[in-house]
Design a protein around this motif. Structure first.
Motif, PDB file in Angstrom:
ATOM      1  N   ARG A   1       0.925  -1.073   0.012  1.00  0.00           N
ATOM      2  CA  ARG A   1      -0.020   0.156   0.132  1.00  0.00           C
ATOM      3  C   ARG A   1       0.704   1.178  -0.096  1.00  0.00           C
ATOM      4  O   ARG A   1       1.466   1.273   1.013  1.00  0.00           O
ATOM      5  CB  ARG A   1      -0.800   0.171   1.311  1.00  0.00           C
ATOM      6  N   PRO A   2       1.173   2.053  -1.116  1.00  0.00           N
ATOM      7  CA  PRO A   2       0.566   1.395  -2.513  1.00  0.00           C
ATOM      8  C   PRO A   2       1.631   0.385  -2.802  1.00  0.00           C
ATOM      9  O   PRO A   2       2.636   0.060  -2.467  1.00  0.00           O
ATOM     10  CB  PRO A   2       0.580   2.777  -3.340  1.00  0.00           C
ATOM     11  N   PRO A   3       0.955  -0.355  -4.120  1.00  0.00           N
ATOM     12  CA  PRO A   3       1.862  -1.481  -4.458  1.00  0.00           C
ATOM     13  C   PRO A   3       2.784  -0.862  -5.274  1.00  0.00           C
ATOM     14  O   PRO A   3       2.917  -0.005  -6.229  1.00  0.00           O
ATOM     15  CB  PRO A   3       0.773  -2.304  -5.551  1.00  0.00           C
ATOM     16  N   ARG A   4       4.095  -1.486  -4.752  1.00  0.00           N
ATOM     17  CA  ARG A   4       5.367  -1.082  -5.548  1.00  0.00           C
ATOM     18  C   ARG A   4       6.206  -2.187  -5.610  1.00  0.00           C
ATOM     19  O   ARG A   4       6.407  -3.017  -4.570  1.00  0.00           O
ATOM     20  CB  ARG A   4       6.067  -0.052  -4.279  1.00  0.00           C
TER      21      ARG A   4
END
Length: 168
Positions: free
Chosen positions: A74-77
């Motif tokens: 969160r957020p996708p990284r």
């Protein structure tokens, strides 16, 4: 424009170029070997458009040179980590660096290869792992391998005939 594919060719150079021959890919691997792993790092270093960087990273992952790893949900990284295959590209990059310094840097080297402990200049040399001898002509040549097609055998035979008596 569709890029010509070399992945099904019999030549190991062509197959390698199919995976890493595009210049952005080589520069991404250079930066990855320098410790970069994140999209933003590559983008800042290379000043490359995000869509091009995404395509090149995806291609390097598909080629097995980089591995995509999630580091934040969160957020996708994701980060891009060199695989063993990617790390094996290091001598190729060092050879390109030395070649570029020797032939395309009239102002002098902007990046040099040095001994990490002493800082003394170093010069890459390709050697035979089995004997420790430099892979220089006329002591070493190219020959058809066990998986060579008839076309490859013919090309190498013609090459040998042309080079008979000369240095490679």
């Amino acid at each position: 424009m569709q890029r010509t594919r070399f992945n099904s060719m019999d030549c190991p150079i062509a197959r390698s170029l199919d995976r890493v021959g595009e210049w952005w890919s080589i520069l991404i691997l250079r930066d990855a070997l320098g410790g970069m792993t994140r999209f933003e790092e590559f983008q800042k270093s290379l000043a490359i458009a995000p869509n091009m960087l995404t395509r090149r990273l995806t291609a390097l992952v598909e080629a097995g040179m980089l591995e995509k790893r999630r580091y934040s949900t969160r957020p996708p990284r994701d980060e891009y980590v060199l695989t063993e295959r990617g790390r094996d590209f290091r001598p190729v990059l060092l050879s390109l660096l030395a070649f570029g310094n020797r032939h395309f840097a009239p102002e002098g080297a902007s990046v040099a290869i040095v001994d990490a402990k002493t800082g003394a200049p170093a010069e890459p040399l390709l050697i035979d792992r089995l004997t420790g001898r430099p892979l220089a002509s006329p002591d070493y040549d190219l020959a058809a391998g066990p998986a060579a097609t008839e076309a490859t055998k013919a090309r190498l035979a013609a090459r040998s005939a042309r080079l008979l008596g000369s240095d490679i």
